[in-house]
Scaffold this motif. Sequence first.
Motif, PDB file in Angstrom:
ATOM      1  N   MET A  74     -17.940  -4.078  24.795  1.00  0.00           N
ATOM      2  CA  MET A  74     -16.787  -3.346  24.928  1.00  0.00           C
ATOM      3  C   MET A  74     -17.377  -3.111  23.468  1.00  0.00           C
ATOM      4  SD  MET A  74     -13.624  -4.671  27.395  1.00  0.00           S
ATOM      5  CE  MET A  74     -12.640  -3.422  27.443  1.00  0.00           C
ATOM      6  N   LEU A  75     -16.873  -1.544  23.248  1.00  0.00           N
ATOM      7  CA  LEU A  75     -16.962  -1.461  21.765  1.00  0.00           C
ATOM      8  C   LEU A  75     -15.375  -0.679  21.701  1.00  0.00           C
ATOM      9  CD1 LEU A  75     -19.704   1.142  21.744  1.00  0.00           C
ATOM     10  CD2 LEU A  75     -19.258  -1.152  20.925  1.00  0.00           C
ATOM     11  N   TYR A  76     -15.393  -1.437  20.494  1.00  0.00           N
ATOM     12  CA  TYR A  76     -13.805  -1.172  19.777  1.00  0.00           C
ATOM     13  C   TYR A  76     -13.871  -0.450  18.471  1.00  0.00           C
ATOM     14  CZ  TYR A  76     -12.194  -3.868  23.256  1.00  0.00           C
ATOM     15  OH  TYR A  76     -11.830  -4.683  24.298  1.00  0.00           O
ATOM     16  N   HIS A  77     -12.763   0.030  17.650  1.00  0.00           N
ATOM     17  CA  HIS A  77     -13.068   0.974  16.714  1.00  0.00           C
ATOM     18  C   HIS A  77     -12.115  -0.035  15.590  1.00  0.00           C
ATOM     19  CE1 HIS A  77     -11.408   3.661  13.362  1.00  0.00           C
ATOM     20  NE2 HIS A  77     -13.091   4.084  13.129  1.00  0.00           N
ATOM     21  N   VAL A  78     -12.545  -1.058  14.455  1.00  0.00           N
ATOM     22  CA  VAL A  78     -11.023  -1.370  14.020  1.00  0.00           C
ATOM     23  C   VAL A  78     -10.533  -1.277  12.719  1.00  0.00           C
ATOM     24  CG1 VAL A  78      -9.933  -3.500  13.764  1.00  0.00           C
ATOM     25  CG2 VAL A  78     -11.028  -3.131  15.619  1.00  0.00           C
TER      26      VAL A  78
ATOM     27  N   THR B 285      -8.724   1.234  17.956  1.00  0.00           N
ATOM     28  CA  THR B 285      -9.025   1.899  19.185  1.00  0.00           C
ATOM     29  C   THR B 285     -10.614   1.201  20.161  1.00  0.00           C
ATOM     30  OG1 THR B 285      -8.265   3.220  17.325  1.00  0.00           O
ATOM     31  CG2 THR B 285      -9.555   3.957  19.601  1.00  0.00           C
ATOM     32  N   PRO B 286      -9.599   1.300  21.843  1.00  0.00           N
ATOM     33  CA  PRO B 286     -10.973   1.040  21.961  1.00  0.00           C
ATOM     34  C   PRO B 286     -12.329   2.393  22.415  1.00  0.00           C
ATOM     35  CG  PRO B 286      -8.348   0.587  23.339  1.00  0.00           C
ATOM     36  CD  PRO B 286      -8.383   0.627  21.878  1.00  0.00           C
ATOM     37  N   LEU B 287     -13.401   2.145  22.447  1.00  0.00           N
ATOM     38  CA  LEU B 287     -14.285   3.101  22.438  1.00  0.00           C
ATOM     39  C   LEU B 287     -14.825   3.183  23.915  1.00  0.00           C
ATOM     40  CD1 LEU B 287     -15.192   2.820  19.177  1.00  0.00           C
ATOM     41  CD2 LEU B 287     -14.338   3.929  19.485  1.00  0.00           C
TER      42      LEU B 287
END
Length: 96
Positions: free
Chosen positions: A1-5, A82-84
């Motif tokens: 899972m990708l996340y923008h932090v 923010t989950p991507l």
Amino acid sequence: MLYHVRMDVLLPTDMDVDTVNELKTTEKALSQKLQEQGKWRHIWRLAGEYANFSIFDVESHEELHNIMMSLPLYPYMKVEITPLLRHPSSVRDDDS
């Protein structure tokens, strides 16, 4: 899972310089280890701010939570996560 932090570091102005330097050194070592493992995919400094945008690639919300909580500077951060998801108009089949 990708996340923008987004991480904004808010150190107390009266914090001892040696403590600040130790926190930064420990944080850098951990972030580089996570980058080498592929979990902390990207990190960008925000010009003029003590902040960064990062991309994490982890297995779960819980894994990201545990990583964030392990960061030495975490107690002094404001964090936005923010989950991507892949956009349907993307011309790429992967995360490159």
